[in-house]
Design a protein around this motif. Structure first.
Motif, mmCIF file in Angstrom:
data_model
loop_
_atom_site.group_PDB
_atom_site.id
_atom_site.type_symbol
_atom_site.label_atom_id
_atom_site.label_comp_id
_atom_site.label_asym_id
_atom_site.label_seq_id
_atom_site.Cartn_x
_atom_site.Cartn_y
_atom_site.Cartn_z
ATOM 1 N N ALA A 22 0.752 -1.251 -0.155
ATOM 2 C CA ALA A 22 -0.189 -0.057 -0.040
ATOM 3 C C ALA A 22 0.630 1.751 -0.195
ATOM 4 C CB ALA A 22 -0.608 -0.156 1.256
ATOM 5 N N VAL A 23 0.955 1.861 -1.461
ATOM 6 C CA VAL A 23 1.979 3.263 -1.184
ATOM 7 C C VAL A 23 0.610 4.285 -1.050
ATOM 8 C CG1 VAL A 23 3.824 3.789 -2.770
ATOM 9 C CG2 VAL A 23 3.533 1.649 -2.853
ATOM 10 N N PRO A 24 1.442 5.396 -1.068
ATOM 11 C CA PRO A 24 0.217 6.461 -0.883
ATOM 12 C C PRO A 24 1.345 6.972 -2.115
ATOM 13 C CG PRO A 24 1.798 6.611 1.014
ATOM 14 C CD PRO A 24 2.396 5.441 0.789
ATOM 15 N N ALA A 74 -8.891 -7.758 0.800
ATOM 16 C CA ALA A 74 -9.583 -6.288 0.519
ATOM 17 C C ALA A 74 -9.249 -5.593 1.488
ATOM 18 C CB ALA A 74 -11.189 -6.465 0.328
ATOM 19 N N TYR A 75 -9.925 -4.404 0.935
ATOM 20 C CA TYR A 75 -9.687 -3.486 2.792
ATOM 21 C C TYR A 75 -11.082 -2.979 2.447
ATOM 22 C CZ TYR A 75 -9.022 0.858 5.062
ATOM 23 O OH TYR A 75 -9.678 1.707 6.272
ATOM 24 N N LEU A 76 -11.728 -3.446 3.927
ATOM 25 C CA LEU A 76 -12.808 -2.419 4.212
ATOM 26 C C LEU A 76 -12.921 -1.456 5.286
ATOM 27 C CD1 LEU A 76 -14.081 -6.516 5.471
ATOM 28 C CD2 LEU A 76 -14.012 -4.961 3.258
ATOM 29 N N ARG A 138 -7.908 1.165 -5.171
ATOM 30 C CA ARG A 138 -8.024 2.756 -4.102
ATOM 31 C C ARG A 138 -8.251 2.797 -3.265
ATOM 32 N NH1 ARG A 138 -9.551 8.107 -5.080
ATOM 33 N NH2 ARG A 138 -7.606 9.754 -5.150
ATOM 34 N N ILE A 139 -7.386 3.277 -2.261
ATOM 35 C CA ILE A 139 -8.120 3.250 -0.558
ATOM 36 C C ILE A 139 -7.756 4.771 0.097
ATOM 37 C CG2 ILE A 139 -7.911 2.577 1.974
ATOM 38 C CD1 ILE A 139 -6.576 -0.018 -0.325
ATOM 39 N N ALA A 140 -8.995 5.080 0.179
ATOM 40 C CA ALA A 140 -8.971 6.726 0.545
ATOM 41 C C ALA A 140 -9.244 6.537 2.354
ATOM 42 C CB ALA A 140 -10.055 7.531 0.521
ATOM 43 N N LEU A 141 -7.382 7.138 2.714
ATOM 44 C CA LEU A 141 -7.430 6.667 4.929
ATOM 45 C C LEU A 141 -7.124 8.522 5.137
ATOM 46 C CD1 LEU A 141 -4.926 4.605 4.770
ATOM 47 C CD2 LEU A 141 -7.382 4.100 4.990
ATOM 48 N N GLU A 142 -7.654 8.289 5.715
ATOM 49 C CA GLU A 142 -7.437 9.941 6.345
ATOM 50 C C GLU A 142 -5.828 10.289 6.347
ATOM 51 O OE1 GLU A 142 -8.881 12.581 10.430
ATOM 52 O OE2 GLU A 142 -9.578 10.954 9.709
ATOM 53 N N PRO A 143 -5.446 11.897 6.261
ATOM 54 C CA PRO A 143 -4.270 12.068 6.480
ATOM 55 C C PRO A 143 -3.982 11.783 8.402
ATOM 56 C CG PRO A 143 -4.537 13.538 4.841
ATOM 57 C CD PRO A 143 -6.092 12.439 6.038
#
Length: 172
Positions: A22-24, A74-76, A138-143
């Motif tokens: 998982a790369v930013p 998978a990302y949940l 693509r995984i939207a993560l809060e910074p």
């Protein structure tokens, strides 16, 4: 992207046999994958990660390596977890076991991962500039800074999964 359920419900990523990473998004061009003239490629560095998770520097950020075995992943977002399908008869059965598996897992040592925002999960062998040729999500993560922990769980006699749980510690 592999889909086992209804399209758009859960998107699974598979590798060609090595780890997933998982790369930013901000540093994707700095991930060379198996390419390069170096004696040890980025992919080689990812393969050296011992255990379920590890962190590698990429540009001015850090990427999360999902090691151990090349399981469909998978990302949940509702659980803040990567789910790695090791064995199971059906996706429905596997996904139904996730909430209890998270509650009862015997977690390994936590690592802290600083994330600038959205990450891309893909096969570590691929360069970040060419992820269109491979399974990716693509995984939207809060910074912010996340605690990352991993566990192998057997929620049923024929069902095994690896969990990589993310918990936001300090938002930016």
């Amino acid at each position: 992207m592999v889909r086992y359920a209804e399209p758009g419900v859960v998107e699974w990523v598979e590798s060609g046999g090595g780890p997933l990473i998982a790369v930013p998004e901000t540093v994707l061009p700095f991930w060379a994958g198996a390419d390069g003239e170096e004696t040890a490629s980025d992919y080689d560095r990812a393969c050296e990660v011992d255990g379920h998770v590890g962190l590698l520097p990429v540009g001015d950020c850090t990427a999360l390596v999902l090691g151990d075995e090349p399981a469909s992943t998978a990302y949940l977002p509702d659980h803040g977890a990567f789910v790695r399908w090791c064995a199971g008869d059906s996706e429905d059965e596997l996904l139904a076991s996730v909430p209890a598996a998270i509650r009862t897992a015997e977690w390994g040592t936590e690592v802290n991962w600083e994330v600038p925002g959205t990450v891309l999960l893909f096969d570590a062998a691929w360069p970040g500039t060419d992820t269109s040729g491979t399974d990716h999500v693509r995984i939207a993560l809060e910074p912010g800074r996340y605690a990352v922990r991993a566990a192998r769980v057997q929620p049923g006699p024929e069902t095994w999964l690896d969990l990589v749980h993310l918990r936001l510690l300090a938002p930016r």
